[in-house]
Design an enzyme around this catalytic site. Structure first.
Site, PDB file in Angstrom:
ATOM      1  N   LYS A   1      23.308  42.202  36.785  1.00 43.74           N
ATOM      2  CA  LYS A   1      24.317  41.432  36.202  1.00 43.74           C
ATOM      3  C   LYS A   1      23.754  40.849  34.997  1.00 43.74           C
ATOM      4  O   LYS A   1      24.484  40.610  33.922  1.00 43.74           O
ATOM      5  CB  LYS A   1      24.744  40.133  37.023  1.00 43.74           C
ATOM      6  CG  LYS A   1      25.060  40.791  38.808  1.00 43.74           C
ATOM      7  CD  LYS A   1      26.182  41.823  38.488  1.00 43.74           C
ATOM      8  CE  LYS A   1      26.116  42.524  39.667  1.00 43.74           C
ATOM      9  NZ  LYS A   1      27.155  43.839  39.642  1.00 43.74           N
TER      10      LYS A   1
ATOM     11  N   GLU B   1      25.182  29.902  34.912  1.00 47.24           N
ATOM     12  CA  GLU B   1      26.549  29.735  34.352  1.00 47.24           C
ATOM     13  C   GLU B   1      27.166  28.408  34.628  1.00 47.24           C
ATOM     14  O   GLU B   1      26.720  27.886  35.778  1.00 47.24           O
ATOM     15  CB  GLU B   1      27.552  31.008  34.770  1.00 47.24           C
ATOM     16  CG  GLU B   1      27.268  32.344  34.097  1.00 47.24           C
ATOM     17  CD  GLU B   1      28.177  33.243  34.681  1.00 47.24           C
ATOM     18  OE1 GLU B   1      29.018  32.811  35.839  1.00 47.24           O
ATOM     19  OE2 GLU B   1      28.035  34.374  34.427  1.00 47.24           O
TER      20      GLU B   1
ATOM     21  N   HIS C   1      34.320  35.540  49.997  1.00 46.44           N
ATOM     22  CA  HIS C   1      34.291  36.647  49.051  1.00 46.44           C
ATOM     23  C   HIS C   1      34.741  37.926  49.655  1.00 46.44           C
ATOM     24  O   HIS C   1      34.706  38.838  49.192  1.00 46.44           O
ATOM     25  CB  HIS C   1      32.987  36.753  48.717  1.00 46.44           C
ATOM     26  CG  HIS C   1      32.256  35.659  48.002  1.00 46.44           C
ATOM     27  ND1 HIS C   1      32.807  35.165  46.735  1.00 46.44           N
ATOM     28  CD2 HIS C   1      31.309  34.989  48.328  1.00 46.44           C
ATOM     29  CE1 HIS C   1      32.098  34.137  46.550  1.00 46.44           C
ATOM     30  NE2 HIS C   1      31.224  33.845  47.468  1.00 46.44           N
TER      31      HIS C   1
ATOM     32  N   ARG D   1      33.233  51.834  41.016  1.00 41.98           N
ATOM     33  CA  ARG D   1      33.620  52.466  41.944  1.00 41.98           C
ATOM     34  C   ARG D   1      35.110  52.417  42.032  1.00 41.98           C
ATOM     35  O   ARG D   1      35.586  51.537  41.396  1.00 41.98           O
ATOM     36  CB  ARG D   1      32.921  52.022  43.277  1.00 41.98           C
ATOM     37  CG  ARG D   1      33.435  50.737  43.526  1.00 41.98           C
ATOM     38  CD  ARG D   1      33.281  49.960  45.106  1.00 41.98           C
ATOM     39  NE  ARG D   1      33.764  48.733  45.139  1.00 41.98           N
ATOM     40  CZ  ARG D   1      33.529  47.646  45.005  1.00 41.98           C
ATOM     41  NH1 ARG D   1      32.291  47.557  44.397  1.00 41.98           N
ATOM     42  NH2 ARG D   1      34.123  46.331  44.943  1.00 41.98           N
TER      43      ARG D   1
END
Ligand code: MV4
Length: 492
Positions: free
Chosen positions: A115, A199, A234, A291
């Protein structure tokens, strides 16, 4: 390309094989001992057992899968989603074996899988990012400096994480030291990589992602957005396209930012750029999924494209046959993930046998499923058994159509998310489009669905009594009549 090995199972294996067949390409299934009787195994032209039920001994055996591809004379491998689909070593090993990996290059997968390197690449192309860092945090002092600039609350994220894994919210400076320590040690044990970054925490955002396609000749298009805010822990439960909150201007800006991310990693194939969108419609790049995604179907419905066909064409070196100007959104599509989970019990996976299984049909309904009536749901894999997609010209019609399809869908044998789906799309917040990633947390209580089954039980009792009291009551099996009553089935 004459023959594709599909390195996956269930609905997505079947989904890929269907397009291959339409394109005149033969297919090879690989399956675990638990999946011997699955529809995807029968659908394939050839099938090969690759090991015991646990994924590490079967669907994650890269060496074994490549060996089967060679033995059967396959010239390409489609990884589906999950399993080996975002494994750069696997993509490289497939290429090294002289086979085509139907997906992006190992280079793109690697760059976007980390990331921090994904953010560094995107930053060079002026893609909007949440305030914070795109460098690994070296020590507590640095973490303090950065959070002073952004302000609390902040999120500490693992560079090797993604999809919500390895994230920690820090509400105030006093918690920073402990949380940083925990985040790093968690990242180390989960990913063998303790790099973390910080963040600013965006509270209650929407989760909107852009579908992209690229070929191997530097051509890219975006296929608009999917709204994926209805999720729990999630795990997405409902996805739709287009999003009810974007304006044409923001949609275009997000699409162009998504293409910038593609250019930054020389992407080809189908991919998805995830963004957070705040209440003022500011959008921020989160990460890229390299993907085909579970929810790709809603994009297919509104664009008229077959994403697997596009993946195959791009993988064999063809140029995209259309440009951005050829693309437009037509209609509205909503997908419900049908999972063997119990919404009344924290959506915990349930297992059992599909004692009764009837899928909805008719206008604007698409069901991508992987099981048949009579089969057991194995405990070894993802609990998603099907995707139910409703498509119509407007969002309201798509909602009505999804509800109708849910009513037609008959699953007996285990708890599932069908009734939850009906509840969610009929909720005022969903219908009005005013919702965010906290939708389920804010509005859903387990007893909201039991009310529905209580209503149903009451109605069944009422009908049974009515039939019983009627003069010309049947002499046998009054309960069977109740069971088949259209009134009960339609919950009226
Ligand atoms: C965030 C965030 C708030 N602020 N980043 C979760 C999945 C992963 N891709 C990133 N995630 C988040 N990142 C900042 N700076 C909130 C989430 C988040 C979330 C994002 C999308 C969909 C659902 C979510 C649920 C909880 C947290």
């Amino acid at each position: 390309m004459q023959k594709i090995l599909v390195a996956n199972r269930g609905e997505i294996a079947l989904r890929v094989m269907r397009t291959a067949r339409e394109m005149g390409i033969r297919t090879v299934a690989v399956f675990s001992e638990a999946d011997r009787n699955m529809p995807f195994v029968r659908y394939a032209d050839e099938a090969c057992c690759i090991g015991p039920a646990p994924s590490v001994q079967s669907y994650l055996r890269a060496d074994k899968i490549i060996e089967v591809a060679k033995d059967t004379g396959a010239d390409a491998i489609h990884p589906g989603y999950g399993f080996l689909s975002e494994n750069a070593e696997f993509a490289q090993a497939v290429a090294d074996a002289g086979l085509i990996f139907i997906g992006p290059s190992a280079y793109s997968i690697r760059m976007m899988g980390d990331k921090i390197s994904a953010k560094q690449a995107a930053k060079k192309f002026q893609v909007p990012m949440v305030p914070g860092t795109d460098q690994p945090i070296q020590n507590l002092n640095e973490a303090r400096e950065i959070s002073k600039q952004t302000g609390f609350p902040i999120l500490i994220k693992a560079s090797a994480g993604g999809g919500g894994k390895g994230m920690r919210v820090v509400n105030e400076e006093a918690e920073l030291e402990e949380q940083l320590h925990m985040a790093k040690s968690e990242a180390m044990s989960a990913f063998s990589n303790d790099a973390v970054f910080i963040e600013k925490y965006v509270a209650a955002p929407r989760h909107i992602e852009i579908q992209v396609l690229g070929d191997q000749h530097d051509n890219y298009v975006y296929l608009f957005e999917r709204e994926c805010s209805i999720q729990r822990r999630h795990q997405k439960l409902i996805e739709e396209a287009p999003s009810s909150c974007l304006t044409p201007e923001i949609r275009k800006a997000m699409g162009e930012s998504a293409l910038a991310v593609c250019r930054a990693c020389k992407y080809y194939g189908a991919g998805t750029i995830e963004f957070l969108v705040d209440e003022n419609l500011n959008y921020y790049f989160l990460e890229m999924n390299t993907r085909l995604q579970v929810e790709h179907c809603v994009t297919e419905m509104i664009t008229g494209l077959d994403l697997v066909r596009e993946q195959i064409n791009v993988a064999r070196g063809e140029r995209l046959a259309f440009s951005q100007d050829d693309l437009e959104i037509r209609g509205h599509a909503i997908e419900l993930r049908v999972c063997a989970e119990d919404p009344q019990n924290q959506f915990l996976p349930d297992t059992g046998r599909l004692e009764l299984y009837q899928v909805p049909k008719g206008p604007g309904v698409r069901v991508d499923d992987g099981y048949e009536q009579g089969q057991d749901i194995p405990i070894f894999y993802d609990p998603m058994i099907a995707k139910l997609v409703a498509y119509a010209s407007t969002r309201d019609e798509a909602i009505s159509r999804l509800c109708r399809a849910i009513d037609e869908y008959k699953i007996k044998g285990f708890s599932n998310t069908l009734a939850f789906g009906r509840w969610a799309v009929q909720h005022e917040a969903f219908r009005s489009g005013h919702f965010d990633t906290k939708f389920i947390e804010h509005y859903f209580k387990p007893d909201m669905l039991s009310q529905e089954s209580e209503d149903e039980a009451e109605l069944a009792a009422f009908l049974a009594a009515t039939i019983w009291l009627k003069e010309e009551r049947p002499t046998s099996k009054p309960l069977a009549m109740v069971e088949h009553s259209g009134w009960k089935l339609r919950r009226r």
